[in-house]
Motif scaffolding. Structure first.
Motif, PDB file in Angstrom:
ATOM      1  N   ASP A   1       0.840  -1.214   0.000  1.00 25.07           N
ATOM      2  CA  ASP A   1       0.000   0.000   0.000  1.00 25.07           C
ATOM      3  C   ASP A   1       0.870   1.257   0.000  1.00 25.07           C
ATOM      4  OD1 ASP A   1      -2.170  -1.635   0.152  1.00 25.07           O
ATOM      5  OD2 ASP A   1      -2.454  -1.424   2.312  1.00 25.07           O
ATOM      6  N   LEU A   2       2.073   1.130   0.573  1.00 26.85           N
ATOM      7  CA  LEU A   2       2.933   2.309   0.708  1.00 26.85           C
ATOM      8  C   LEU A   2       3.283   2.912  -0.653  1.00 26.85           C
ATOM      9  CD1 LEU A   2       5.340   0.924   3.471  1.00 26.85           C
ATOM     10  CD2 LEU A   2       3.564   2.655   3.777  1.00 26.85           C
ATOM     11  N   PHE A   3       3.322   2.060  -1.681  1.00 27.31           N
ATOM     12  CA  PHE A   3       3.717   2.546  -3.010  1.00 27.31           C
ATOM     13  C   PHE A   3       2.637   3.408  -3.660  1.00 27.31           C
ATOM     14  CE2 PHE A   3       6.433  -1.049  -2.173  1.00 27.31           C
ATOM     15  CZ  PHE A   3       7.652  -0.671  -2.689  1.00 27.31           C
ATOM     16  N   ASP A   4       1.436   3.412  -3.078  1.00 27.50           N
ATOM     17  CA  ASP A   4       0.357   4.229  -3.645  1.00 27.50           C
ATOM     18  C   ASP A   4       0.444   5.683  -3.213  1.00 27.50           C
ATOM     19  OD1 ASP A   4      -0.704   2.061  -4.878  1.00 27.50           O
ATOM     20  OD2 ASP A   4      -2.122   1.603  -3.269  1.00 27.50           O
ATOM     21  N   LEU A   5       1.287   5.957  -2.235  1.00 24.86           N
ATOM     22  CA  LEU A   5       1.332   7.315  -1.692  1.00 24.86           C
ATOM     23  C   LEU A   5       2.168   8.230  -2.573  1.00 24.86           C
ATOM     24  CD1 LEU A   5       1.795   6.339   2.043  1.00 24.86           C
ATOM     25  CD2 LEU A   5      -0.209   7.437   1.046  1.00 24.86           C
ATOM     26  N   ASP A   6       1.640   9.433  -2.769  1.00 24.67           N
ATOM     27  CA  ASP A   6       2.353  10.429  -3.563  1.00 24.67           C
ATOM     28  C   ASP A   6       3.641  10.842  -2.865  1.00 24.67           C
ATOM     29  OD1 ASP A   6       1.057  10.769  -5.850  1.00 24.67           O
ATOM     30  OD2 ASP A   6      -0.130  12.498  -5.236  1.00 24.67           O
ATOM     31  N   GLY A   7       4.695  10.934  -3.614  1.00 30.21           N
ATOM     32  CA  GLY A   7       5.958  11.437  -3.073  1.00 30.21           C
ATOM     33  C   GLY A   7       6.816  10.366  -2.435  1.00 30.21           C
ATOM     34  N   LEU A   8       6.291   9.177  -2.321  1.00 29.69           N
ATOM     35  CA  LEU A   8       7.080   8.075  -1.769  1.00 29.69           C
ATOM     36  C   LEU A   8       7.402   7.080  -2.876  1.00 29.69           C
ATOM     37  CD1 LEU A   8       5.859   6.797   1.702  1.00 29.69           C
ATOM     38  CD2 LEU A   8       7.838   8.188   1.110  1.00 29.69           C
ATOM     39  N   GLY A   9       8.679   6.822  -3.057  1.00 27.50           N
ATOM     40  CA  GLY A   9       9.087   5.829  -4.038  1.00 27.50           C
ATOM     41  C   GLY A   9       9.846   4.712  -3.350  1.00 27.50           C
ATOM     42  N   PRO A  10      10.392   3.815  -4.124  1.00 30.34           N
ATOM     43  CA  PRO A  10      11.059   2.638  -3.555  1.00 30.34           C
ATOM     44  C   PRO A  10      12.222   2.976  -2.632  1.00 30.34           C
ATOM     45  CG  PRO A  10      11.470   2.830  -5.910  1.00 30.34           C
ATOM     46  CD  PRO A  10      10.371   3.784  -5.593  1.00 30.34           C
ATOM     47  N   LYS A  11      12.990   3.989  -2.981  1.00 31.59           N
ATOM     48  CA  LYS A  11      14.168   4.297  -2.169  1.00 31.59           C
ATOM     49  C   LYS A  11      13.763   4.762  -0.773  1.00 31.59           C
ATOM     50  CE  LYS A  11      17.083   3.105  -5.160  1.00 31.59           C
ATOM     51  NZ  LYS A  11      17.377   3.884  -6.349  1.00 31.59           N
TER      52      LYS A  11
ATOM     53  N   SER B   1      -0.334  13.416   2.289  1.00 31.50           N
ATOM     54  CA  SER B   1      -0.700  12.348   1.371  1.00 31.50           C
ATOM     55  C   SER B   1      -1.561  11.288   2.078  1.00 31.50           C
ATOM     56  CB  SER B   1       0.580  11.733   0.812  1.00 31.50           C
ATOM     57  OG  SER B   1       0.297  10.736  -0.109  1.00 31.50           O
ATOM     58  N   LEU B   2      -1.186  11.002   3.334  1.00 30.37           N
ATOM     59  CA  LEU B   2      -1.964  10.044   4.126  1.00 30.37           C
ATOM     60  C   LEU B   2      -3.377  10.572   4.375  1.00 30.37           C
ATOM     61  CD1 LEU B   2       0.773   9.007   6.711  1.00 30.37           C
ATOM     62  CD2 LEU B   2      -0.376   7.455   5.132  1.00 30.37           C
ATOM     63  N   ALA B   3      -3.470  11.868   4.670  1.00 26.94           N
ATOM     64  CA  ALA B   3      -4.778  12.467   4.951  1.00 26.94           C
ATOM     65  C   ALA B   3      -5.652  12.393   3.701  1.00 26.94           C
ATOM     66  CB  ALA B   3      -4.607  13.918   5.397  1.00 26.94           C
ATOM     67  N   ARG B   4      -5.033  12.674   2.537  1.00 25.59           N
ATOM     68  CA  ARG B   4      -5.779  12.640   1.280  1.00 25.59           C
ATOM     69  C   ARG B   4      -6.305  11.230   1.027  1.00 25.59           C
ATOM     70  NH1 ARG B   4      -2.269  15.684  -1.249  1.00 25.59           N
ATOM     71  NH2 ARG B   4      -1.108  13.928  -2.078  1.00 25.59           N
ATOM     72  N   ARG B   5      -5.444  10.287   1.344  1.00 27.82           N
ATOM     73  CA  ARG B   5      -5.831   8.902   1.138  1.00 27.82           C
ATOM     74  C   ARG B   5      -7.007   8.521   2.031  1.00 27.82           C
ATOM     75  NH1 ARG B   5      -3.777   3.469  -0.057  1.00 27.82           N
ATOM     76  NH2 ARG B   5      -4.682   2.195   1.571  1.00 27.82           N
ATOM     77  N   GLU B   6      -6.960   8.994   3.279  1.00 24.93           N
ATOM     78  CA  GLU B   6      -8.067   8.681   4.197  1.00 24.93           C
ATOM     79  C   GLU B   6      -9.353   9.309   3.708  1.00 24.93           C
ATOM     80  OE1 GLU B   6      -7.169   9.671   8.289  1.00 24.93           O
ATOM     81  OE2 GLU B   6      -5.402   8.362   8.229  1.00 24.93           O
ATOM     82  N   GLN B   7      -9.220  10.547   3.232  1.00 23.15           N
ATOM     83  CA  GLN B   7     -10.400  11.260   2.753  1.00 23.15           C
ATOM     84  C   GLN B   7     -11.050  10.531   1.587  1.00 23.15           C
ATOM     85  OE1 GLN B   7      -9.552  15.230   1.556  1.00 23.15           O
ATOM     86  NE2 GLN B   7     -10.718  16.127   3.235  1.00 23.15           N
ATOM     87  N   SER B   8     -10.223   9.997   0.713  1.00 23.27           N
ATOM     88  CA  SER B   8     -10.793   9.372  -0.477  1.00 23.27           C
ATOM     89  C   SER B   8     -10.991   7.879  -0.286  1.00 23.27           C
ATOM     90  CB  SER B   8      -9.898   9.643  -1.685  1.00 23.27           C
ATOM     91  OG  SER B   8      -8.638   9.077  -1.470  1.00 23.27           O
ATOM     92  N   ALA B   9     -10.779   7.405   0.955  1.00 24.11           N
ATOM     93  CA  ALA B   9     -10.908   5.970   1.195  1.00 24.11           C
ATOM     94  C   ALA B   9     -12.303   5.485   0.842  1.00 24.11           C
ATOM     95  CB  ALA B   9     -10.584   5.650   2.643  1.00 24.11           C
ATOM     96  N   GLU B  10     -13.290   6.353   1.080  1.00 23.71           N
ATOM     97  CA  GLU B  10     -14.654   5.933   0.786  1.00 23.71           C
ATOM     98  C   GLU B  10     -15.184   6.636  -0.442  1.00 23.71           C
ATOM     99  OE1 GLU B  10     -17.066   5.794   4.259  1.00 23.71           O
ATOM    100  OE2 GLU B  10     -15.761   4.297   5.156  1.00 23.71           O
ATOM    101  N   ALA B  11     -14.285   7.007  -1.318  1.00 26.30           N
ATOM    102  CA  ALA B  11     -14.695   7.604  -2.585  1.00 26.30           C
ATOM    103  C   ALA B  11     -14.228   6.694  -3.711  1.00 26.30           C
ATOM    104  CB  ALA B  11     -14.073   8.989  -2.728  1.00 26.30           C
ATOM    105  N   PHE B  12     -15.061   6.594  -4.735  1.00 32.53           N
ATOM    106  CA  PHE B  12     -14.756   5.676  -5.826  1.00 32.53           C
ATOM    107  C   PHE B  12     -15.015   6.355  -7.152  1.00 32.53           C
ATOM    108  CE2 PHE B  12     -15.939   3.359  -2.079  1.00 32.53           C
ATOM    109  CZ  PHE B  12     -14.990   2.348  -2.014  1.00 32.53           C
TER     110      PHE B  12
END
Length: 578
Positions: A94-104, A147-158
Motif C-alpha cells: 500500500d505504501l507505493f500508492d502514496l504520492d511522493g514516496l518511491g522505492p528508495k 498524502s496520508l490524509a488525502r488517502r483517508e479522505q478518499s478511502a470511501e470515494a470511488f
DNA sequence: GCCGTTTTCGGCCCGACTGTTTTCAGTCG
C-alpha cells in the motif's frame, strides 16, 4: 485452483517493487514491469500459454520470465517471488500508492523504522521520527502526512467506472430475483457524478423483507452494516457501502426520484410541490387533491408542471427552470457518437497495435478512429520522434488503403506536448501533414495559473492544433489538476475555433462537466475522447456520453457525432471556418 | 532481464522539480 491473468500480473509487479527496494538494476526492474504489461495486455489466453510452456516469441517475455510464468501457471506459486517477499506483509505494498514516496524512501523507512504498512507509517510521521532519517526532513514528513490524509479522505470515494461496474453486477442479481418487479441504481452513480461515495439501489417488490434478507446474504456482501424489513446496508470487498431500499411498486418512482437526488435538486422540487399544497417524500405525494396515476418518475415531474429532467442534470444548476419553460436541451445520446480522436497504440505507450485498435473501433460501431500517440518530449511514454511520426502517417495511409472504406477509416494525429514555453513539440510543417492534432500538457505542471494559461493559449493559437487535450491534467482521487483559468481557455477556444476535449477516461473526466454548459453557450465544440491505451478502453466513450449530458451538451455540440464524410470535410476546413 | 539487418554484449529515456543538501538523490511523468 487455476491461476488468473491478474495473479500473473500481480506477481510480476510485486517482484518489480521488491527488486526496486533492493536497489536492483533498474533495467531488470523495468523488464519485470514490462513483462507485467505484456501479460496484462496480451490478446489471447496467456494463462493457458504459460501453463503449456508456449510463451516463446512473445516480445518482452524472455527466457527468465517465460520460465517464471510457467512455474506460476502450473504450480500457482513462484519460488523466486516467495523468497523475495519474506518479511513483507500485504499491507507493505500500500505504501507505493502514496504520492511522493518511491522505492528508495520506502526502503529507508522499512529498514530504519520497520514501517511496513500505512498505519505504521502514519505513527512514525506523527512521532516525528521520519523527519530525522537521512534524505528526509520536516517537509518530507509533512508531505507524507498530507498524502496520508488525502488517502483517508478518499478511502470511501470511488471513481464512476468502479461504481458502475459494481452497480451493474448487483443489479443483475437483484433483477433475477422472482419477487423483483423493477430495480435501479439511484444516487450519484445514476447522476453520473465523477466520484461516488456509496451505491443506492431501489427495488419494487411485494415482499420487501425477503429482498433485504436476500441482499444481505449475497456473496458480495462482505459485511452487513444494517438489515431491516425495507432497508439493508452492506459493504463490498472494495469498502464501498451499498444501501438497498425495497418498496412497493407504487412507491418505486418516488423512491427512485428521492434517492437519485441531488439533495439540492430534491429540495427545489419539494418546495415546488409545497406551492401546490402537496408534500413529497420518498414514498408518495401527500396533501389535498394529490395527483394519482404516478407510474414513473416522468409522472412526478409532469404532476408538478415540469418536463422530465434526466438524472444527469439533477444538480440544481438551472434544470428546474428549464424544465418549467420547456427549454431542457435534447441531450446527446451515446448512440450519436460516430468516432473519436485521442487514442494511443503500441507505437507510444498503448497496449494494443494500430490494427487492433482500428478493429476494436470498427466493432464498436464507430466510423473513424483518430490515432494520437505521444510526442518526443514524453520519453516516459515512448513519445514519437518526427521521423517515427512521419512513418506512422504513412502506415495509416497504407492501412486505410488496405482496410478502409466509406464506412470506416483511421485519421492520423498526434498528442503533441505543449512545452513549458507554450511552443509545440513538433514543427508546423509536420503538424500540417497530419489529419488533426491534440495538444496536451504533460510536464512542468507546477506553473502558476497565469503562466499555465498563457502557455496553453499559445498552443491553441497554432493553426494546426485541432483540439486541446485533458485541460487540467487531473487524476481523480490522486492528483489535482494544474492551475489554469477555465474562462480564458474557453474564450480562447471559441475565438480560435479550437475544440476542447472531454477526456472520458474515468481517471480524468477532463474538462470537468461543470464548465461545459458555459463552453457550449460560447460556441465551443467538444470532442469526446477516451484517451484509450487498449481496445477495451474505447468503451469509455459511454462514460463520455454520460458526462457530456451532465454538461448539458447536445448532439450538435459534440464534433465527434459528425458522420465520416462530414468529418473529412470538416477537418479540411481552415481552423477559423470550423 | 530483454533485445538484436550494429546479433550474444552493451545498450536500455530523460528532463523537471523538490527537498535535501552544499552537489545531489529521489520522484514523477
Amino acid at each position: 485452483m487455476s491461476v488468473t491473468r491478474e495473479r500473473l500480473v500481480e506477481v510480476l509487479e510485486e517482484i518489480a517493487l521488491l527488486l526496486e527496494i533492493q536497489g536492483e538494476n533498474p533495467f531488470k526492474i523495468r523488464a519485470y514491469r514490462q513483462g507485467a504489461e505484456v501479460v496484462s495486455g496480451y490478446d489471447g489466453d496467456i494463462v493457458a500459454l504459460a501453463r503449456d510452456n508456449k510463451l516463446e516469441g512473445i516480445k518482452g517475455l524472455g527466457d527468465a520470465l517465460r520460465d517464471k510464468l510457467h512455474e506460476l501457471a502450473t504450480t500457482g506459486e513462484l519460488e523466486f517471488h516467495k523468497k523475495l517477499r519474506v518479511g513483507y506483509p500485504d499491507s507493505f505494498f500500500d505504501l507505493f500508492d502514496l504520492d511522493g514516496l518511491g522505492p528508495k524512501k520506502i526502503a529507508v523507512l522499512n529498514r530504519e523504522l520497520k514501517v511496513d504498512s500505512i498505519p505504521s507509517l502514519k505513527a512514525a510521521c506523527e512521532a516525528g521520527t521520519v523527519a530525522g532519517l537521512p534524505g528526509f526532513g520536516a517537509k518530507t514528513q509533512t508531505k507524507i502526512l498530507e498524502s496520508l490524509a488525502r488517502r483517508e479522505q478518499s478511502a470511501e470515494a470511488f471513481r464512476l467506472d468502479i461504481a458502475i461496474q459494481a452497480a451493474e453486477d448487483i443489479l443483475e442479481v437483484l433483477r433475477l430475483h422472482p419477487e423483483v418487479l423493477r430495480a435501479s441504481v439511484a444516487g450519484s452513480t445514476r447522476r453520473s457524478k465523477e466520484i461516488v461515495h456509496d451505491l443506492d439501489f431501489i427495488v419494487a417488490t411485494p415482499k420487501p423483507a425477503e429482498l433485504t434478507a436476500f441482499f444481505a446474504k449475497q456473496g458480495f456482501a462482505k459485511e452487513v452494516i444494517a438489515q431491516g424489513d425495507t432497508k439493508c446496508s452492506i459493504r463490498l470487498e472494495s469498502g464501498m457501502q451499498c444501501d438497498l431500499r425495497a418498496v412497493s411498486n407504487d412507491q418505486y418512482p418516488f423512491a427512485l426520484f428521492y434517492f437519485t437526488g441531488s439533495k439540492e435538486h430534491n429540495v427545489a422540487i419539494r418546495s415546488r410541490a409545497l406551492k401546490k399544497g402537496w408534500s413529497l417524500n420518498e414514498y408518495a405525494f401527500s396533501g389535498e387533491n394529490v395527483p394519482t396515476n404516478i407510474h414513473d418518475e416522468a409522472d412526478i415531474y409532469r404532476a408538478l408542471g415540469l418536463d422530465f429532467v434526466p438524472p444527469e442534470l439533477r444538480e440544481n444548476r438551472g434544470e428546474i427552470e428549464a424544465a418549467d419553460d420547456g427549454k431542457l436541451p435534447r441531450l446527446l445520446e451515446w448512440e450519436n457518437l460516430r468516432g473519436t480522436f485521442h487514442n494511443h497504440t503500441t507505437e507510444s505507450d498503448g497496449k494494443a497495435s494500430l490494427n487492433a485498435m482500428a478493429e476494436g473501433a470498427r466493432e464498436l460501431g464507430l466510423q473513424y478512429l483518430g490515432i494520437a500517440d505521444h510526442s518526443k518530449s514524453s520519453p516516459q511514454a515512448n513519445g514519437l520522434s518526427p521521423e517515427r511520426l512521419a512513418t506512422q502517417i504513412q502506415t495509416i495511409v497504407a492501412w486505410n488503403k488496405e482496410h478502409g472504406s466509406d464506412q470506416f477509416r483511421l485519421f492520423s494525429g498526434s498528442e503533441v506536448d505543449i512545452l513549458k514555453s507554450g511552443d509545440l513539440d513538433f514543427e508546423d510543417d509536420l503538424l500540417a501533414s497530419l489529419d488533426y492534432a491534440v495538444a496536451s500538457v504533460h510536464n512542468a505542471l507546477t506553473l502558476d495559473e497565469e503562466e499555465m494559461t498563457k502557455r496553453i493559449i499559445k498552443a491553441m493559437e497554432n493553426p494546426y492544433i485541432t483540439m486541446l487535450g485533458h485541460l487540467t491534467g487531473r487524476l481523480l482521487l490522486r492528483r489535482d489538476g494544474y492551475a489554469v483559468n477555465h474562462e480564458k481557455i474557453i474564450d480562447c477556444a471559441a475565438e480560435t475555433r479550437t475544440v476542447i476535449e472531454l477526456n472520458c477516461n474515468p481517471k480524468r473526466f477532463d474538462m470537468d462537466w461543470r464548465w461545459w454548459h458555459r463552453a457550449r453557450d460560447k460556441g465551443v465544440l467538444c470532442s469526446i475522447n477516451p484517451d484509450a491505451h487498449s481496445v477495451n478502453q474505447l468503451q469509455y466513450l459511454r462514460f463520455g456520453a454520460s458526462v457530456a449530458r451532465k454538461g448539458w451538451l447536445r448532439r450538435e455540440d459534440v464534433v465527434t457525432t459528425k458522420p465520416l464524410k462530414e468529418m473529412e470535410e470538416w477537418l479540411k476546413l481552415p481552423k477559423p471556418k470550423r
